[in-house]
Write a protein that holds these residues in place. Structure first.
Motif, PDB file in Angstrom:
ATOM      1  N   VAL A  73       0.844  -1.196   0.000  1.00 24.16           N
ATOM      2  CA  VAL A  73       0.000   0.000   0.000  1.00 24.16           C
ATOM      3  C   VAL A  73       0.885   1.254   0.000  1.00 24.16           C
ATOM      4  O   VAL A  73       0.649   2.212  -0.751  1.00 24.16           O
ATOM      5  CB  VAL A  73      -0.945  -0.025   1.227  1.00 24.16           C
ATOM      6  CG1 VAL A  73      -1.677   1.294   1.380  1.00 24.16           C
ATOM      7  CG2 VAL A  73      -1.949  -1.169   1.097  1.00 24.16           C
ATOM      8  N   ALA A  74       1.930   1.246   0.835  1.00 20.89           N
ATOM      9  CA  ALA A  74       2.797   2.430   0.932  1.00 20.89           C
ATOM     10  C   ALA A  74       3.539   2.667  -0.379  1.00 20.89           C
ATOM     11  O   ALA A  74       3.678   3.807  -0.834  1.00 20.89           O
ATOM     12  CB  ALA A  74       3.792   2.253   2.086  1.00 20.89           C
ATOM     13  N   GLU A  75       4.011   1.592  -0.976  1.00 20.51           N
ATOM     14  CA  GLU A  75       4.750   1.766  -2.243  1.00 20.51           C
ATOM     15  C   GLU A  75       3.834   2.339  -3.323  1.00 20.51           C
ATOM     16  O   GLU A  75       4.204   3.260  -4.060  1.00 20.51           O
ATOM     17  CB  GLU A  75       5.350   0.419  -2.691  1.00 20.51           C
ATOM     18  CG  GLU A  75       6.222   0.572  -3.912  1.00 20.51           C
ATOM     19  CD  GLU A  75       6.895  -0.732  -4.356  1.00 20.51           C
ATOM     20  OE1 GLU A  75       7.133  -1.625  -3.513  1.00 20.51           O
ATOM     21  OE2 GLU A  75       7.169  -0.842  -5.560  1.00 20.51           O
ATOM     22  N   GLU A  76       2.627   1.804  -3.366  1.00 20.14           N
ATOM     23  CA  GLU A  76       1.659   2.311  -4.356  1.00 20.14           C
ATOM     24  C   GLU A  76       1.297   3.772  -4.060  1.00 20.14           C
ATOM     25  O   GLU A  76       1.103   4.582  -4.969  1.00 20.14           O
ATOM     26  CB  GLU A  76       0.405   1.428  -4.330  1.00 20.14           C
ATOM     27  CG  GLU A  76      -0.759   1.918  -5.163  1.00 20.14           C
ATOM     28  CD  GLU A  76      -0.623   1.626  -6.657  1.00 20.14           C
ATOM     29  OE1 GLU A  76       0.493   1.280  -7.086  1.00 20.14           O
ATOM     30  OE2 GLU A  76      -1.624   1.777  -7.371  1.00 20.14           O
ATOM     31  N   ALA A  77       1.252   4.118  -2.765  1.00 20.98           N
ATOM     32  CA  ALA A  77       0.946   5.514  -2.389  1.00 20.98           C
ATOM     33  C   ALA A  77       2.028   6.438  -2.926  1.00 20.98           C
ATOM     34  O   ALA A  77       1.727   7.491  -3.519  1.00 20.98           O
ATOM     35  CB  ALA A  77       0.855   5.637  -0.868  1.00 20.98           C
ATOM     36  N   ILE A  78       3.284   6.062  -2.752  1.00 23.69           N
ATOM     37  CA  ILE A  78       4.384   6.935  -3.198  1.00 23.69           C
ATOM     38  C   ILE A  78       4.361   7.074  -4.720  1.00 23.69           C
ATOM     39  O   ILE A  78       4.474   8.179  -5.260  1.00 23.69           O
ATOM     40  CB  ILE A  78       5.742   6.382  -2.699  1.00 23.69           C
ATOM     41  CG1 ILE A  78       5.804   6.476  -1.174  1.00 23.69           C
ATOM     42  CG2 ILE A  78       6.913   7.142  -3.338  1.00 23.69           C
ATOM     43  CD1 ILE A  78       7.021   5.813  -0.548  1.00 23.69           C
ATOM     44  N   ARG A  79       4.164   5.957  -5.378  1.00 26.58           N
ATOM     45  CA  ARG A  79       4.134   5.994  -6.854  1.00 26.58           C
ATOM     46  C   ARG A  79       3.005   6.919  -7.337  1.00 26.58           C
ATOM     47  O   ARG A  79       3.193   7.759  -8.216  1.00 26.58           O
ATOM     48  CB  ARG A  79       3.913   4.569  -7.385  1.00 26.58           C
ATOM     49  CG  ARG A  79       3.927   4.445  -8.890  1.00 26.58           C
ATOM     50  CD  ARG A  79       3.848   2.995  -9.344  1.00 26.58           C
ATOM     51  NE  ARG A  79       5.006   2.225  -8.947  1.00 26.58           N
ATOM     52  CZ  ARG A  79       5.038   1.264  -8.013  1.00 26.58           C
ATOM     53  NH1 ARG A  79       3.931   0.922  -7.385  1.00 26.58           N
ATOM     54  NH2 ARG A  79       6.141   0.634  -7.706  1.00 26.58           N
ATOM     55  N   THR A  80       1.858   6.755  -6.710  1.00 22.91           N
ATOM     56  CA  THR A  80       0.672   7.514  -7.134  1.00 22.91           C
ATOM     57  C   THR A  80       0.836   9.007  -6.836  1.00 22.91           C
ATOM     58  O   THR A  80       0.542   9.860  -7.669  1.00 22.91           O
ATOM     59  CB  THR A  80      -0.564   6.961  -6.391  1.00 22.91           C
ATOM     60  OG1 THR A  80      -0.630   5.556  -6.639  1.00 22.91           O
ATOM     61  CG2 THR A  80      -1.840   7.608  -6.856  1.00 22.91           C
ATOM     62  N   LEU A  81       1.324   9.311  -5.637  1.00 22.38           N
ATOM     63  CA  LEU A  81       1.462  10.723  -5.254  1.00 22.38           C
ATOM     64  C   LEU A  81       2.507  11.421  -6.125  1.00 22.38           C
ATOM     65  O   LEU A  81       2.311  12.559  -6.571  1.00 22.38           O
ATOM     66  CB  LEU A  81       1.849  10.830  -3.777  1.00 22.38           C
ATOM     67  CG  LEU A  81       0.721  10.489  -2.788  1.00 22.38           C
ATOM     68  CD1 LEU A  81       1.286  10.197  -1.397  1.00 22.38           C
ATOM     69  CD2 LEU A  81      -0.304  11.628  -2.720  1.00 22.38           C
ATOM     70  N   ALA A  82       3.627  10.740  -6.375  1.00 22.65           N
ATOM     71  CA  ALA A  82       4.689  11.369  -7.166  1.00 22.65           C
ATOM     72  C   ALA A  82       4.206  11.685  -8.578  1.00 22.65           C
ATOM     73  O   ALA A  82       4.587  12.682  -9.177  1.00 22.65           O
ATOM     74  CB  ALA A  82       5.912  10.457  -7.215  1.00 22.65           C
ATOM     75  N   ARG A  83       3.331  10.840  -9.081  1.00 24.15           N
ATOM     76  CA  ARG A  83       2.804  11.054 -10.435  1.00 24.15           C
ATOM     77  C   ARG A  83       1.711  12.130 -10.430  1.00 24.15           C
ATOM     78  O   ARG A  83       1.641  12.957 -11.328  1.00 24.15           O
ATOM     79  CB  ARG A  83       2.220   9.719 -10.918  1.00 24.15           C
ATOM     80  CG  ARG A  83       1.906   9.644 -12.384  1.00 24.15           C
ATOM     81  CD  ARG A  83       1.526   8.223 -12.775  1.00 24.15           C
ATOM     82  NE  ARG A  83       0.520   7.650 -11.895  1.00 24.15           N
ATOM     83  CZ  ARG A  83       0.462   6.366 -11.534  1.00 24.15           C
ATOM     84  NH1 ARG A  83       1.368   5.513 -11.979  1.00 24.15           N
ATOM     85  NH2 ARG A  83      -0.502   5.915 -10.737  1.00 24.15           N
TER      86      ARG A  83
END
Ligand code: NAD
Length: 398
Positions: free
Chosen positions: A208-218
């Protein structure tokens, strides 16, 4: 649903969804996500109770009116007084109002300050909370409450304050000015990064955290540059949801401890402090948490763990989010005092940290600028041996 990688998480296809997100102690938050779903708050609130205290930040009068109208006679009390870090006096008045009105459910519409006040009512009166977040603070996904008096901030972890339902309507975030979008987005990134190296991270929280970072950065650059673009707003809000979810089930560490002291004791703006601190705490932590920072690097699309802190700095600078503590409130001579107040002795971190480390981090965050490339670990620390440092029971508010 089998959750193995981020791509399986709800909403990855951009479609609206309803999902029961397990957070902690067997408690889940029912997540209702999608444009226009504010219209469902009435029936959802009625599913929790019949006497609603409606708590809404002043920035959203139209939304508050809409929710008020949808709830009709069920609204038995209204609270408009919300402030960062939940001042105890305001909290006491809100609790008294909820009791007097014999409310049986709290509906909050607003940023982390509104959610935070609803949580104190939940803690003291035992009411369920339906939260409608309008920033990227993520508090609606955590069981952590916070309150501030003249001595600083008190926090606690109590599953009763975890909202039952969170309604995420990206349209409500479109009014955030660029500066708030950027800083609040960095706050969400801090949640996700810190949960990646939490001592109690799980396979699910890591995904979940990894997906959060990917999503937020984009998504954050889009949300800042094209604030009215619904797709960008939806993606950024989904990233913030994921970041809050990851954090809700894990123990917060050094970054949140420092943000907590700066915010609570010195009254600094919460999201801005997170933004200024994040790259520097990341640079300190990266040498001791290679796997966690490897995940973050993958999510940010950079070369490896040591590239994460500079990338976070560059992202903040690109978004126009604060990259230095200078100008936010504290003076350079205050930093030693902040370090003295920050009890890092038992902080859940992959690396031992002492007061000198904290002073170095704070000075670097005050100066701003690209964080120095991590130089390995000073004597006495334990890089790569997170099992030597365990989180204590104490709680830090995000
Ligand atoms: P906030 O709620 O104080 O909002 C910041 C400002 O923006 C306020 O003036 C608010 O009225 C305004 N605002 C909010 N949404 C807006 C919108 N959509 N459009 C325009 N203006 C809007 O700040 P925040 O950063 O959301 O939350 C900070 C607070 O939340 C702090 O007290 C922090 O400690 C707490 N917090 C707690 C947790 C937790 O898990 N307990 C997590 C994150 C933050």
């Amino acid at each position: 649903m089998v959750l193995t990688t981020g791509s399986h998480l709800p909403g990855a296809d951009g479609a609206p969804f309803t999902f029961s997100a397990l957070v902690t102690d067997g408690r889940a938050v029912r997540v209702v996500f999608g444009r226009g779903r504010i219209a469902e708050v009435g029936p959802l609130a009625r599913s929790l109770g019949s006497r609603v205290v409606l708590l809404a930040g002043r920035h959203a009068p139209d939304v508050a009116r809409e929710v008020d109208a949808a709830l009709g006679d069920a609204v038995v009390g209204r609270i408009e007084e919300t402030a960062q870090h939940v001042p105890v006096d305001a909290a006491a008045r809100a609790v008294a109002a909820a009791r007097e009105a014999r409310a049986d459910v709290v509906v909050s519409v607003g940023g982390g300050s509104a959610t935070g006040l609803a949580k104190v009512i939940a803690r003291d009166v035992g009411l369920p909370v339906l939260a409608v977040p309008t920033t990227y603070a993520g508090s609606e996904m955590t069981p952590v409450w916070g309150e501030t008096d003249q001595h600083g901030k008190r926090t606690g972890r109590d599953v009763r304050v975890l909202p039952r339902i969170a309604v995420y309507d990206p349209d409500l975030t479109a009014s955030m000015p660029a500066a708030l979008t950027a800083a609040s987005g960095m706050n969400a990134l801090a949640h996700a990064l810190e949960s990646l190296y939490a001592p109690d991270a799980t396979p699910l929280s890591l995904s979940v955290a990894e997906e959060a970072i990917r999503t937020l950065a984009r998504a954050l650059p889009v949300a800042v540059r094209r604030p009215a673009d619904p797709a960008g707003r939806a993606e950024a809000l989904r990233g913030a949801w994921l970041a809050g979810w990851a954090l809700g089930g894990t123990t917060m560490g050094l970054h949140h401890t420092l943000a907590h002291v700066l915010g609570g004791r010195y009254g600094l703006p919460h999201a801005a402090v997170h933004s200024a601190l994040l790259p520097h705490v990341a640079a300190f932590t990266a040498p001791a948490a290679r796997e966690a920072f490897g995940r973050a690097a993958r999510a940010l699309g950079v070369s490896g763990p040591d590239a994460v802190a500079p990338a976070l700095y560059e992202l903040a600078a690109d978004l126009g989010a604060p990259t230095s503590l200078a100008g936010l409130g504290p003076e350079p001579e205050d930093l030693d005092g902040v370090a003295a107040l920050a009890d890092v002795s038992g902080v859940g971190a992959p690396r031992l940290v002492d007061r000198d480390d904290v002073v170095r981090i704070l000075r670097a965050a005050y100066r701003g600028g690209t964080p120095e490339r991590p130089r390995g670990t000073p004597p006495g620390s334990s890089p790569g041996k997170p099992e030597q440092v365990r989180a204590t029971e104490r709680t830090v508010e995000p």
